[in-house]
Design a protein around this motif. Structure first.
Motif, short mmCIF file in Angstrom:
data_model
loop_
_atom_site.label_atom_id
_atom_site.label_comp_id
_atom_site.label_asym_id
_atom_site.label_seq_id
_atom_site.Cartn_x
_atom_site.Cartn_y
_atom_site.Cartn_z
N GLU A 59 -0.98 -1.02 -2.77
CA GLU A 59 -0.35 -0.71 -3.73
C GLU A 59 1.17 -1.41 -3.94
OE1 GLU A 59 1.11 3.32 -6.40
OE2 GLU A 59 0.11 3.31 -4.25
N ASN A 90 3.44 -8.10 -6.49
CA ASN A 90 2.69 -9.18 -7.42
C ASN A 90 2.94 -9.01 -9.01
OD1 ASN A 90 1.60 -10.42 -5.06
ND2 ASN A 90 -0.33 -9.28 -5.47
N ARG A 91 2.88 -7.70 -9.33
CA ARG A 91 3.26 -7.47 -10.83
C ARG A 91 4.83 -7.76 -11.19
NH1 ARG A 91 0.28 -2.67 -9.89
NH2 ARG A 91 2.07 -1.42 -9.55
N LYS A 116 1.84 -4.19 -2.37
CA LYS A 116 1.68 -5.55 -2.52
C LYS A 116 1.37 -5.95 -4.04
CE LYS A 116 -1.22 -9.58 -0.89
NZ LYS A 116 -2.29 -10.05 -0.32
N ASN A 117 0.38 -5.06 -4.58
CA ASN A 117 0.19 -5.31 -6.16
C ASN A 117 1.61 -4.91 -6.95
OD1 ASN A 117 -2.65 -5.71 -5.70
ND2 ASN A 117 -2.96 -3.34 -5.85
N LYS A 118 2.16 -3.83 -6.47
CA LYS A 118 3.63 -4.00 -7.14
C LYS A 118 4.48 -5.18 -7.22
CE LYS A 118 7.53 -0.90 -7.53
NZ LYS A 118 8.14 0.45 -6.98
#
Length: 421
Positions: A121, A127-128, A123-125
């Motif tokens: 999560e 990336n976003r 990492k995704n944050k």
């Protein structure tokens, strides 16, 4: 005997412990009192009692007391477990142990899973956030590019109403435009652009007039406004057919119709009408320069110098001027802002005939149009109409596919403003 009994009792107490010694002592007392009660019931005289009742009065309390003491002090005897019970208990204990271990393993796995999810999560944050930042940067770049394009269009629109490039009189008064310029461009006029300069290859699909050409470029129908040249009008909505306008259109059709051409850009790629701004090369020759040399166009719309072929274009126009070729054959016809209405008798007659025919065509076509705009009025585009059928009626009233002075039929298929419902 009196000594032996205390020693025996002391030995039991010492060996078995205090509690076990007392239990043994009262158990023995219980047994003796029980035996004495039996004897007292059968023959009380043996115990020196006169009768049974007197024997019971003495022996029964001793028996009862010893029994109660033994009952209280004796631990309950555990029943021996069977093999099946042992196996079951061991199985239950093992199951409890396995459940405990599984619960610990699951707890550890859940903990690891939660850590992985948190890391994913995070990492995704990141990336976003990175994507959002990139989109924001791209939006800023597009905004800057749009702002630059709008500024260029505004500058071009503002300069369209100003004077064009120097006319013949100005060139004659400027000695730098004569022999010195021609001498410096003798070799330049024969230069041809490389493949990179020419850009892509296209096919000519339509001749609108002498300086506006329809092409098929990579499968897309485009309208090209030739750079640095201006031919007399033949399809202008508010002007009559001008002298040498039909000749320029005829020359373009003869030279370009159906031909493969190379498109060369030089400065802004499109004008405010969305038309491409370019030179067209056909059979190794610059068509824009050919128009100037034939006296069918004037050098004009010099908005963003320096231009790649300015010198050769100036030389080509000078040749036409000196030979009094085409538009230069009519004195005072070429002006700094276009073409004068003064024409020769022959040209005036031809122009009047062409204008009459054009007016008749437009008048006959305008009978089916009852819209708010004048088909022979100022220039219109698709944004002026709310429905496609209204734009189509206006287009046909203004002359239809043969003329299209408002340039509504960009792809030349006879249907205009197809994006409107």
């Amino acid at each position: 005997m009196k000594v032996f009994i205390p020693l025996l009792l002391g030995s039991f107490i010492f060996i078995g412990g205090l509690k076990e010694g007392f239990v043994f002592l009262f158990s023995l007392l219980f047994l003796l009192s029980l035996v004495a009660m039996i004897i007292g019931l059968i023959r009380p005289s043996l115990l020196k009692f006169s009768n049974r009742i007197s024997a019971m009065k003495v022996l029964f309390p001793v028996f009862l007391a010893s029994f109660l003491i033994v009952l209280i002090t004796t631990d309950p005897v555990e029943e021996p477990r069977t093999d099946q019970e042992t196996v079951q208990e061991d199985a239950v204990e093992q199951k409890e142990t396995e459940e405990t271990e599984n619960a610990e393993e699951q707890s550890e796995e859940q903990k690891n899973k939660n850590e992985d999810e948190n890391a994913a999560e995070s990492k995704n944050k990141d990336n976003r956030e990175e994507i959002h930042n990139e989109e924001k940067e791209n939006a800023n770049e597009e905004s800057d590019s749009s702002s630059v394009n709008k500024q260029e269009e505004k500058q071009q629109n503002n300069t369209e109403n100003k004077n064009d490039s120097k006319t013949l009189d100005e060139k004659e008064s400027d000695p730098s435009n004569d022999e010195s310029t021609n001498e410096s461009t003798d070799s330049e006029s024969d230069k041809r652009p490389s493949n990179e300069t020419k850009g892509t290859t296209a096919t000519v699909t339509r001749i609108v007039d002498g300086d506006t050409i329809g092409i098929n470029l990579n499968g897309t129908i485009e309208s090209v406004r030739l750079l640095l040249v201006d031919t007399p009008e033949t399809v202008h909505p508010s002007l009559p057919v001008q002298a040498f306008g039909p000749e320029a259109s005829s020359f373009a059709k003869k030279t370009l119709s159906g031909k493969k051409v190379q498109v060369e850009y030089d400065g802004p790629k499109r004008d405010k009408y969305g038309r491409l701004l370019a030179y067209l090369w056909v059979d190794g020759k610059n068509f824009n320069e050919m128009l100037l040399r034939e006296g069918l166009a004037r050098l004009a719309y010099v908005y963003d110098p320096p231009y790649t072929h300015m010198s050769s274009f100036t030389k080509a126009q000078s040749e036409a001027v000196n030979a009094k070729r085409g538009i230069w054959s009519i004195e005072g016809y070429v002006q700094s802002d276009g073409f004068n209405a003064v024409e020769s008798e022959t040209e005036t007659k031809q122009s009047n005939n062409s204008s009459t025919a054009s007016t008749e065509t437009k008048t006959s076509g305008s009978s089916a149009y009852n819209g708010p705009y004048n088909p022979q009025g100022k220039d219109r585009n698709c944004g002026d109409f709310d429905r496609q059928k209204n734009a189509q009626a206006f287009f046909e009233a203004a002359g239809g596919p043969e003329q299209d002075p408002h340039r509504l039929d960009r792809d030349g298929d006879g249907a205009v403003c197809e994006s409107l419902s």
